[in-house]
Design a protein around this motif. Structure first.
Motif, mmCIF file in Angstrom:
data_model
loop_
_atom_site.group_PDB
_atom_site.id
_atom_site.type_symbol
_atom_site.label_atom_id
_atom_site.label_comp_id
_atom_site.label_asym_id
_atom_site.label_seq_id
_atom_site.Cartn_x
_atom_site.Cartn_y
_atom_site.Cartn_z
ATOM 1 N N ASN A 7 54.345 29.116 43.576
ATOM 2 C CA ASN A 7 54.664 29.556 44.968
ATOM 3 C C ASN A 7 54.303 28.325 45.715
ATOM 4 N N ARG A 187 52.604 36.212 45.800
ATOM 5 C CA ARG A 187 52.524 35.945 44.153
ATOM 6 C C ARG A 187 53.141 37.190 43.752
ATOM 7 N N SER A 192 58.928 36.137 43.203
ATOM 8 C CA SER A 192 57.838 35.176 42.574
ATOM 9 C C SER A 192 57.713 35.788 41.091
#
Ligand code: 5GP
Length: 210
Positions: A7, A187, A192
């Motif tokens: 990320n 996250r 993601s």
């Protein structure tokens, strides 16, 4: 830059808001997070180490890197050039490492032109008074120097509304928790997780009857 597995976080703040301390505190707890080390033409401050805090280079070197398209973004900030290495950021993201870009609002705008998956976090001081105290580093700077630092801070803060998240750093421990929660939540966002665990999720999610 295409969607990669780490990320990308953009962290901006006026000087004196505690941005570096917040980033360092989080990095100390996670080995799969990194802060990108920028290139700059400004002179090192006492205690700053080349390659750790910045890559300190000349204006000529900086311009050559611009020509080579080496920067993901670059900007002139208060009279000096600063830039983020395209190659290093890409490499880290590809390895699944989350990357923090400690950059100004101009750099943030450029990153948004390349990707819509970067998350922007802006850090503010709790009051103007406190900001002024923090900017008066030695407690004996001239009114002119403090006024210049305040003007620079106002200029950066006027772009806070371009970011997804806002942290007001009054109580450091609380600000640290808020910062950590934002990063950890991101996250675990679906996109993601999908990019990190693509084959697992394809296997687990594909066969369910709707
Ligand atoms: P300082 O000289 O105090 O370390 O940083 C001054 C400002 O430049 C800070 O707002 C910092 O976030 C910003 N900055 C540092 N590195 C970069 C970079 O690579 N790109 C951009 N656009 N800004 C940066």
């Amino acid at each position: 830059m295409q969607q990669l597995s780490g990320n990308l976080f953009i962290i901006s703040a006026p000087s004196g808001a505690g941005k570096s301390s917040l980033i360092q505190a989080l990095l100390a707890q996670h080995s799969d997070m990194q802060v990108s080390v920028s290139h700059t033409t400004r002179a090192p401050r006492p205690g700053e180490i080349d390659g750790v805090h910045y890559h300190f280079i000349t204006v000529e070197q900086f311009k050559a890197l611009i020509e080579q398209d080496a920067f993901y973004e670059w900007a002139e900030v208060f009279g000096n050039y600063y830039g983020t290495s395209q190659h290093t950021v890409r490499q880290s993201l590809e390895q699944g490492i989350d990357v923090f870009l400690d950059i100004d609002w101009q750099g943030a705008r450029q990153i948004r032109q390349h990707t819509n998956s970067a998350i922007g976090i802006f850090i503010l001081p709790p009051s103007l008074e406190e900001l002024e105290n923090r900017l008066n580093t030695r407690g004996q700077d001239s009114a002119e120097i403090i006024a210049k630092r305040m003007a620079e801070a106002y200029s950066e803060m006027s772009h806070a509304d371009e970011y997804e998240y806002l942290i007001i750093n009054d109580d450091f421990a609380l600000a640290q928790r808020e910062f950590s929660h934002i990063v950890l939540a991101q996250r675990n966002s679906f996109d993601s997780q999908l990019s990190k665990h693509h084959s697992l999720l394809t296997e687990l999610l594909a066969k369910a009857a709707k």
